[in-house]
Design an enzyme around this catalytic site. Structure first.
Site, PDB file in Angstrom:
ATOM      1  N   GLU A  17      40.727  24.487  46.422  1.00  0.00           N
ATOM      2  CA  GLU A  17      40.510  23.104  46.834  1.00  0.00           C
ATOM      3  C   GLU A  17      40.074  22.176  45.765  1.00  0.00           C
ATOM      4  O   GLU A  17      39.034  22.654  45.090  1.00  0.00           O
ATOM      5  CB  GLU A  17      39.351  23.178  48.173  1.00  0.00           C
ATOM      6  CG  GLU A  17      39.384  21.682  48.554  1.00  0.00           C
ATOM      7  CD  GLU A  17      39.066  21.831  50.111  1.00  0.00           C
ATOM      8  OE1 GLU A  17      39.731  22.474  50.775  1.00  0.00           O
ATOM      9  OE2 GLU A  17      37.815  20.926  50.185  1.00  0.00           O
ATOM     10  N   TYR A 147      34.816  25.992  62.484  1.00  0.00           N
ATOM     11  CA  TYR A 147      33.364  25.915  61.931  1.00  0.00           C
ATOM     12  C   TYR A 147      32.638  27.233  62.649  1.00  0.00           C
ATOM     13  O   TYR A 147      32.001  27.290  63.645  1.00  0.00           O
ATOM     14  CB  TYR A 147      32.424  24.916  62.576  1.00  0.00           C
ATOM     15  CG  TYR A 147      33.187  23.313  62.199  1.00  0.00           C
ATOM     16  CD1 TYR A 147      32.688  22.904  61.121  1.00  0.00           C
ATOM     17  CD2 TYR A 147      34.244  22.698  62.710  1.00  0.00           C
ATOM     18  CE1 TYR A 147      33.277  21.560  60.331  1.00  0.00           C
ATOM     19  CE2 TYR A 147      34.821  21.695  62.388  1.00  0.00           C
ATOM     20  CZ  TYR A 147      34.449  21.260  61.219  1.00  0.00           C
ATOM     21  OH  TYR A 147      34.858  19.981  60.568  1.00  0.00           O
TER      22      TYR A 147
HETATM   23  P1  FAD Z   1      37.288  17.490  65.350  1.00  0.00           P
HETATM   24  O1  FAD Z   1      38.150  18.445  65.453  1.00  0.00           O
HETATM   25  O2  FAD Z   1      37.748  16.105  65.874  1.00  0.00           O
HETATM   26  O3  FAD Z   1      35.683  17.606  66.033  1.00  0.00           O
HETATM   27  C1  FAD Z   1      34.725  16.913  65.701  1.00  0.00           C
HETATM   28  C2  FAD Z   1      33.600  17.174  66.871  1.00  0.00           C
HETATM   29  O4  FAD Z   1      34.041  16.600  68.267  1.00  0.00           O
HETATM   30  C3  FAD Z   1      33.381  18.700  67.124  1.00  0.00           C
HETATM   31  O5  FAD Z   1      32.100  18.750  67.555  1.00  0.00           O
HETATM   32  C4  FAD Z   1      34.269  18.870  68.228  1.00  0.00           C
HETATM   33  O6  FAD Z   1      33.726  20.066  68.966  1.00  0.00           O
HETATM   34  C5  FAD Z   1      34.199  17.710  68.981  1.00  0.00           C
HETATM   35  N1  FAD Z   1      35.503  17.436  69.643  1.00  0.00           N
HETATM   36  C6  FAD Z   1      36.863  17.604  69.122  1.00  0.00           C
HETATM   37  N2  FAD Z   1      37.657  17.210  70.148  1.00  0.00           N
HETATM   38  C7  FAD Z   1      36.900  16.447  71.431  1.00  0.00           C
HETATM   39  C8  FAD Z   1      37.441  15.815  72.487  1.00  0.00           C
HETATM   40  N3  FAD Z   1      38.481  15.543  72.739  1.00  0.00           N
HETATM   41  N4  FAD Z   1      36.144  15.486  73.247  1.00  0.00           N
HETATM   42  C9  FAD Z   1      35.120  15.678  72.841  1.00  0.00           C
HETATM   43  N5  FAD Z   1      34.616  16.336  71.853  1.00  0.00           N
HETATM   44  C10 FAD Z   1      35.499  17.066  70.802  1.00  0.00           C
HETATM   45  N6  FAD Z   1      35.920  15.353  55.251  1.00  0.00           N
HETATM   46  C11 FAD Z   1      36.586  14.362  54.818  1.00  0.00           C
HETATM   47  O7  FAD Z   1      36.240  13.272  54.780  1.00  0.00           O
HETATM   48  N7  FAD Z   1      37.627  14.508  53.927  1.00  0.00           N
HETATM   49  C12 FAD Z   1      38.224  15.892  53.801  1.00  0.00           C
HETATM   50  O8  FAD Z   1      39.127  16.081  52.997  1.00  0.00           O
HETATM   51  C13 FAD Z   1      37.684  16.839  54.364  1.00  0.00           C
HETATM   52  N8  FAD Z   1      37.931  18.162  54.354  1.00  0.00           N
HETATM   53  C14 FAD Z   1      37.432  19.315  55.250  1.00  0.00           C
HETATM   54  C15 FAD Z   1      38.118  20.443  55.234  1.00  0.00           C
HETATM   55  C16 FAD Z   1      37.336  21.579  55.945  1.00  0.00           C
HETATM   56  C17 FAD Z   1      38.439  22.867  55.825  1.00  0.00           C
HETATM   57  C18 FAD Z   1      36.457  21.306  56.608  1.00  0.00           C
HETATM   58  C19 FAD Z   1      35.927  22.342  57.498  1.00  0.00           C
HETATM   59  C20 FAD Z   1      36.004  19.916  56.695  1.00  0.00           C
HETATM   60  C21 FAD Z   1      36.420  18.972  56.126  1.00  0.00           C
HETATM   61  N9  FAD Z   1      35.937  17.716  56.271  1.00  0.00           N
HETATM   62  C22 FAD Z   1      36.570  16.638  55.428  1.00  0.00           C
HETATM   63  C23 FAD Z   1      34.812  17.370  57.006  1.00  0.00           C
HETATM   64  C24 FAD Z   1      35.177  17.017  58.402  1.00  0.00           C
HETATM   65  O9  FAD Z   1      35.968  15.761  58.433  1.00  0.00           O
HETATM   66  C25 FAD Z   1      33.974  16.824  59.317  1.00  0.00           C
HETATM   67  O10 FAD Z   1      33.210  18.044  59.493  1.00  0.00           O
HETATM   68  C26 FAD Z   1      34.018  16.065  60.615  1.00  0.00           C
HETATM   69  O11 FAD Z   1      32.725  15.820  61.182  1.00  0.00           O
HETATM   70  C27 FAD Z   1      34.915  16.902  61.846  1.00  0.00           C
HETATM   71  O12 FAD Z   1      35.985  16.876  61.611  1.00  0.00           O
HETATM   72  P2  FAD Z   1      37.232  17.663  62.439  1.00  0.00           P
HETATM   73  O13 FAD Z   1      38.660  17.496  61.821  1.00  0.00           O
HETATM   74  O14 FAD Z   1      36.556  19.231  62.746  1.00  0.00           O
HETATM   75  O15 FAD Z   1      36.952  17.086  63.730  1.00  0.00           O
END
Ligand code: FAD
Length: 295
Positions: A17, A147
């Site tokens: 990455e 996570y």
């Molecule tokens: P989601 O999947 O939407 O989850 C976020 C939270 O909401 C979780 O607690 C989940 O349990 C909860 N949730 C999900 N769906 C619902 C629902 N329908 N109703 C209620 N709760 C719900 N950040 C950046 O800014 N740029 C990047 O390039 C980047 N790359 C990343 C790559 C990886 C591999 C990882 C692990 C993280 C990365 N992040 C990046 C960080 C990421 O944006 C954050 O961790 C963010 O807080 C959550 O993103 P997510 O897509 O997992 O969110």
């Protein structure tokens, strides 16, 4: 090439990455660093996306440069929470126009401003909404985040995995984990995912910590557990940059060897625009990965 086709091959793979520059003036140094990593011919490379604008416009430029020059399959990250629909639609069109067909679909972190704003006005609240949109409008290969130590906003691991299953059911092809420093946490998490009916490939995210300053930031951003063995290494070598770098590469290598030895075939390394670190890991693993890495 679709990343899921690489992950489904029955051979060990390593991916790296990188992150895009924050401003135009650092584009050149990022280009050089990312090209050096690409020259190692990893299975694929991913380019992160700055949630609040900033680096986001360069994600695609970095991905396209590597794809065109090195023919390394590219994964472009895309976050949605701070964007409106029109911006996301434009990003999707830009990806298509640039031949990027692999996307890591993310929500993005909540900034203090977002936290205080009216959520009912947001176009996207969760990554699953972006995933549904991508699935409807593209034939991209879609990755998503997961996570092993539970997302910080989630009330429990059970709830976090239930939400993760919704993302997978919406069309996610593979998952990449938040950084883990203790492989047992990953194995335990993977078991729970399989039990919950999540069957897509899950890539452990390995972060080589090669200087002591990274430690605090890594814990703050990820909340990751630091095993005693890891803390002892930082205590002992943290004040000697050259020793710490070597120790960090060795620790990450050791984690990856353990993962391969336990049947995990695809590993993602948060190489953070550090070609020397990527090269160190690559060198340590080249006999293990053999020709599959060099093809
Ligand atoms: P989601 O999947 O939407 O989850 C976020 C939270 O909401 C979780 O607690 C989940 O349990 C909860 N949730 C999900 N769906 C619902 C629902 N329908 N109703 C209620 N709760 C719900 N950040 C950046 O800014 N740029 C990047 O390039 C980047 N790359 C990343 C790559 C990886 C591999 C990882 C692990 C993280 C990365 N992040 C990046 C960080 C990421 O944006 C954050 O961790 C963010 O807080 C959550 O993103 P997510 O897509 O997992 O969110």
């Amino acid at each position: 090439m679709k990343i899921i086709d690489i992950l489904n091959q029955d051979q060990m793979s390593l991916s790296f990455e990188v992150f895009p520059p924050k401003k135009e003036s650092s584009f050149e140094s990022v280009r050089v660093a990312t090209e050096q990593i690409a020259a190692l011919k990893p299975a694929f490379m991913s380019v992160t996306y700055g949630a609040g604008g900033g680096t986001s416009e360069y994600t695609l430029a970095v991905a396209k440069n590597i794809k065109d020059k090195y023919n390394v399959p590219m994964l472009a990250h895309l976050t949605c929470v701070s964007s409106d629909k029109a911006t996301i639609q434009q990003r999707i069109r830009d990806m298509k126009a640039n031949g990027i067909t692999n996307v890591m679909a993310l929500r993005g972190d909540l900034t203090p401003e977002l936290e205080q704003s009216d959520r009912s006005k947001w176009d996207y609240r969760y990554a699953v909404e972006l995933i549904r949109e991508l699935k409807e409008e593209t034939d991209f290969c879609i990755g998503a985040a997961c996570y092993p130590e539970v997302h910080p906003e989630s009330p429990s691991q059970r709830e976090d995995i239930r939400r993760l299953k919704e993302k997978v059911d919406a069309g996610v092809d593979f998952l990449t984990t938040q950084m883990v420093f203790d492989n047992n946490l990953f194995y335990n998490f993977l078991y729970k995912l399989r039990e919950a009916g999540i069957t897509v490939p899950v890539l452990p995210g390995i972060m080589p910590i090669t200087n002591a300053n990274q430690v605090e930031r890594a814990i703050r951003l990820s909340g990751a557990f630091m095993p005693q063995r890891f803390r002892a290494m930082v205590d002992k070598f943290g004040s000697d940059p050259a020793a710490m770098k070597q120790a960090g590469i060795a620790y990450a290598t050791d984690q990856i060897i353990d993962l391969y030895a336990n049947g995990i075939t695809n590993v993602h390394v948060y190489s953070m625009n550090k070609p020397d670190v990527a090269e160190g890991i690559h060198r340590n693993l080249s006999d293990i990965l053999g020709n599959s890495f060099l093809d």
